[in-house]
Motif scaffolding. Sequence first.
Motif, PDB file in Angstrom:
ATOM      1  N   ALA A 119       4.622   1.536   4.347  1.00 14.54           N
ATOM      2  CA  ALA A 119       5.139   0.444   3.522  1.00 14.54           C
ATOM      3  C   ALA A 119       4.988   0.755   2.040  1.00 14.54           C
ATOM      4  N   LEU A 120       3.857   1.342   1.652  1.00 15.52           N
ATOM      5  CA  LEU A 120       3.659   1.733   0.260  1.00 15.52           C
ATOM      6  C   LEU A 120       4.737   2.712  -0.182  1.00 15.52           C
ATOM      7  N   GLU A 121       4.935   3.737   0.616  1.00 18.09           N
ATOM      8  CA  GLU A 121       5.896   4.777   0.260  1.00 18.09           C
ATOM      9  C   GLU A 121       7.329   4.250   0.286  1.00 18.09           C
ATOM     10  N   ASN A 122       7.664   3.431   1.259  1.00 16.73           N
ATOM     11  CA  ASN A 122       9.012   2.866   1.332  1.00 16.73           C
ATOM     12  C   ASN A 122       9.294   1.906   0.182  1.00 16.73           C
ATOM     13  N   ALA A 123       8.231   1.307  -0.351  1.00 16.79           N
ATOM     14  CA  ALA A 123       8.385   0.408  -1.496  1.00 16.79           C
ATOM     15  C   ALA A 123       8.527   1.172  -2.804  1.00 16.79           C
ATOM     16  N   GLY A 124       8.217   2.473  -2.786  1.00 16.92           N
ATOM     17  CA  GLY A 124       8.354   3.285  -3.990  1.00 16.92           C
ATOM     18  C   GLY A 124       7.054   3.807  -4.556  1.00 16.92           C
ATOM     19  N   PHE A 125       5.925   3.372  -3.999  1.00 20.43           N
ATOM     20  CA  PHE A 125       4.624   3.810  -4.491  1.00 20.43           C
ATOM     21  C   PHE A 125       4.285   5.216  -4.017  1.00 20.43           C
ATOM     22  N   GLU A 126       3.486   5.897  -4.799  1.00 18.65           N
ATOM     23  CA  GLU A 126       2.804   7.100  -4.330  1.00 18.65           C
ATOM     24  C   GLU A 126       1.542   6.624  -3.615  1.00 18.65           C
ATOM     25  N   ALA A 127       1.400   6.956  -2.335  1.00 17.97           N
ATOM     26  CA  ALA A 127       0.210   6.545  -1.577  1.00 17.97           C
ATOM     27  C   ALA A 127      -0.925   7.519  -1.883  1.00 17.97           C
ATOM     28  N   VAL A 128      -1.782   7.139  -2.807  1.00 18.48           N
ATOM     29  CA  VAL A 128      -2.863   8.021  -3.259  1.00 18.48           C
ATOM     30  C   VAL A 128      -3.974   8.085  -2.224  1.00 18.48           C
ATOM     31  N   GLU A 129      -4.316   6.938  -1.641  1.00 18.24           N
ATOM     32  CA  GLU A 129      -5.437   6.892  -0.696  1.00 18.24           C
ATOM     33  C   GLU A 129      -5.267   5.721   0.257  1.00 18.24           C
ATOM     34  N   CYS A 130      -5.693   5.918   1.490  1.00 17.90           N
ATOM     35  CA  CYS A 130      -5.724   4.834   2.468  1.00 17.90           C
ATOM     36  C   CYS A 130      -6.760   5.210   3.518  1.00 17.90           C
ATOM     37  N   ARG A 131      -7.849   4.440   3.620  1.00 19.22           N
ATOM     38  CA  ARG A 131      -8.907   4.774   4.572  1.00 19.22           C
ATOM     39  C   ARG A 131      -9.656   3.524   5.004  1.00 19.22           C
ATOM     40  N   ASP A 132     -10.339   3.634   6.126  1.00 20.68           N
ATOM     41  CA  ASP A 132     -11.097   2.526   6.705  1.00 20.68           C
ATOM     42  C   ASP A 132     -12.514   2.546   6.150  1.00 20.68           C
ATOM     43  N   LEU A 133     -12.842   1.573   5.330  1.00 21.06           N
ATOM     44  CA  LEU A 133     -14.180   1.528   4.742  1.00 21.06           C
ATOM     45  C   LEU A 133     -15.245   1.089   5.739  1.00 21.06           C
ATOM     46  N   CYS A 134     -14.830   0.651   6.930  1.00 20.13           N
ATOM     47  CA  CYS A 134     -15.818   0.369   7.977  1.00 20.13           C
ATOM     48  C   CYS A 134     -16.555   1.640   8.381  1.00 20.13           C
ATOM     49  N   ASN A 135     -15.937   2.779   8.126  1.00 15.37           N
ATOM     50  CA  ASN A 135     -16.544   4.064   8.485  1.00 15.37           C
ATOM     51  C   ASN A 135     -17.365   4.660   7.353  1.00 15.37           C
ATOM     52  N   ASP A 136     -17.498   3.921   6.260  1.00 15.76           N
ATOM     53  CA  ASP A 136     -18.253   4.432   5.113  1.00 15.76           C
ATOM     54  C   ASP A 136     -19.750   4.414   5.439  1.00 15.76           C
ATOM     55  N   GLU A 137     -20.393   5.541   5.343  1.00 19.74           N
ATOM     56  CA  GLU A 137     -21.804   5.657   5.715  1.00 19.74           C
ATOM     57  C   GLU A 137     -22.736   4.894   4.779  1.00 19.74           C
ATOM     58  N   ARG A 138     -22.228   4.467   3.631  1.00 19.88           N
ATOM     59  CA  ARG A 138     -23.070   3.713   2.697  1.00 19.88           C
ATOM     60  C   ARG A 138     -23.387   2.313   3.211  1.00 19.88           C
ATOM     61  N   PHE A 139     -22.588   1.814   4.153  1.00 14.97           N
ATOM     62  CA  PHE A 139     -22.766   0.454   4.651  1.00 14.97           C
ATOM     63  C   PHE A 139     -23.556   0.485   5.959  1.00 14.97           C
ATOM     64  N   ASP A 140     -24.778  -0.011   5.931  1.00 10.04           N
ATOM     65  CA  ASP A 140     -25.636  -0.004   7.115  1.00 10.04           C
ATOM     66  C   ASP A 140     -25.326  -1.151   8.069  1.00 10.04           C
ATOM     67  N   THR A 141     -24.840  -2.274   7.521  1.00  9.73           N
ATOM     68  CA  THR A 141     -24.588  -3.466   8.330  1.00  9.73           C
ATOM     69  C   THR A 141     -23.103  -3.573   8.649  1.00  9.73           C
ATOM     70  N   PRO A 142     -22.719  -3.677   9.924  1.00  9.88           N
ATOM     71  CA  PRO A 142     -21.299  -3.806  10.257  1.00  9.88           C
ATOM     72  C   PRO A 142     -20.721  -5.111   9.715  1.00  9.88           C
ATOM     73  N   TRP A 143     -19.462  -5.085   9.360  1.00  7.47           N
ATOM     74  CA  TRP A 143     -18.822  -6.238   8.728  1.00  7.47           C
ATOM     75  C   TRP A 143     -18.859  -7.484   9.613  1.00  7.47           C
ATOM     76  N   HIS A 144     -18.887  -7.289  10.942  1.00 11.87           N
ATOM     77  CA  HIS A 144     -18.807  -8.418  11.868  1.00 11.87           C
ATOM     78  C   HIS A 144     -20.179  -9.008  12.209  1.00 11.87           C
ATOM     79  N   ALA A 145     -21.251  -8.483  11.602  1.00 19.98           N
ATOM     80  CA  ALA A 145     -22.598  -8.972  11.927  1.00 19.98           C
ATOM     81  C   ALA A 145     -22.747 -10.464  11.640  1.00 19.98           C
TER      82      ALA A 145
END
Length: 219
Positions: A119-145
């Motif tokens: 959707a970003l690219e089709n809208a005309g944007f350059e997609a610089v980054e897209c990632r799931d921050l749930c997998n970020d090791e800095r976060f010890d507590t899951p979002w759904h806790a």
Amino acid sequence: VVGLNNNEYQIARAQKHTLDAGLAHGCSFIKGDFMNIGQEDATYDAAYAIEATCHASDRTKCFREIFRVLKPGAVFTGYEWCTTDRYNEHDPNHKAIIKNIEEGNGLPELTPVSEVVGALENAGFEAVECRDLCNDERFDTPWHAALSSKDLSLHSLARTTVGRYLTHGMIAVMETLRLAPNGALNVSSILNLGADALLQGGQQEIFSPMIFFYGRKPA
């Protein structure tokens, strides 16, 4: 800073909070629709959306409208709700959980992360980054806790499974006594359905509300 919202009550709250914080001179709000923003082309220096554009009926069309009002070289970033690579569309349990997330949170069809990039690219944007921050090791507590009963405290009780169903029971009594409007219990049921599904989706890692995306309008 300009905020866009289609709800008059939420705009009024935002105006009060910015006034109380002494920030009213630098903030304004537009009551409008992100599918048709109603501002001039190339007006804004940047844009962000947090758990908002997942409600768009057409994500590419929404992103194109945001692209239109941004200046060349401007950045658009935000968080999306998506299914993850662990989601199996042929698994009846997975399908039921995602369907309940959609219905309980007023969402159109949830999509995989790849569709955000598309959707970003089709809208005309350059997609610089897209990632799931749930997998970020800095976060010890899951979002759904906070949605589970393991987080019991006076501060968090209302968000937990136990707290939600205590609240549901109170609403049932209040509606019976006509202290709450007709339909309040149905709304509570829908919200609880969504909250339970969010918890299940998070525990099974088939859903993430933390898909971070970062796009740039070409200069």
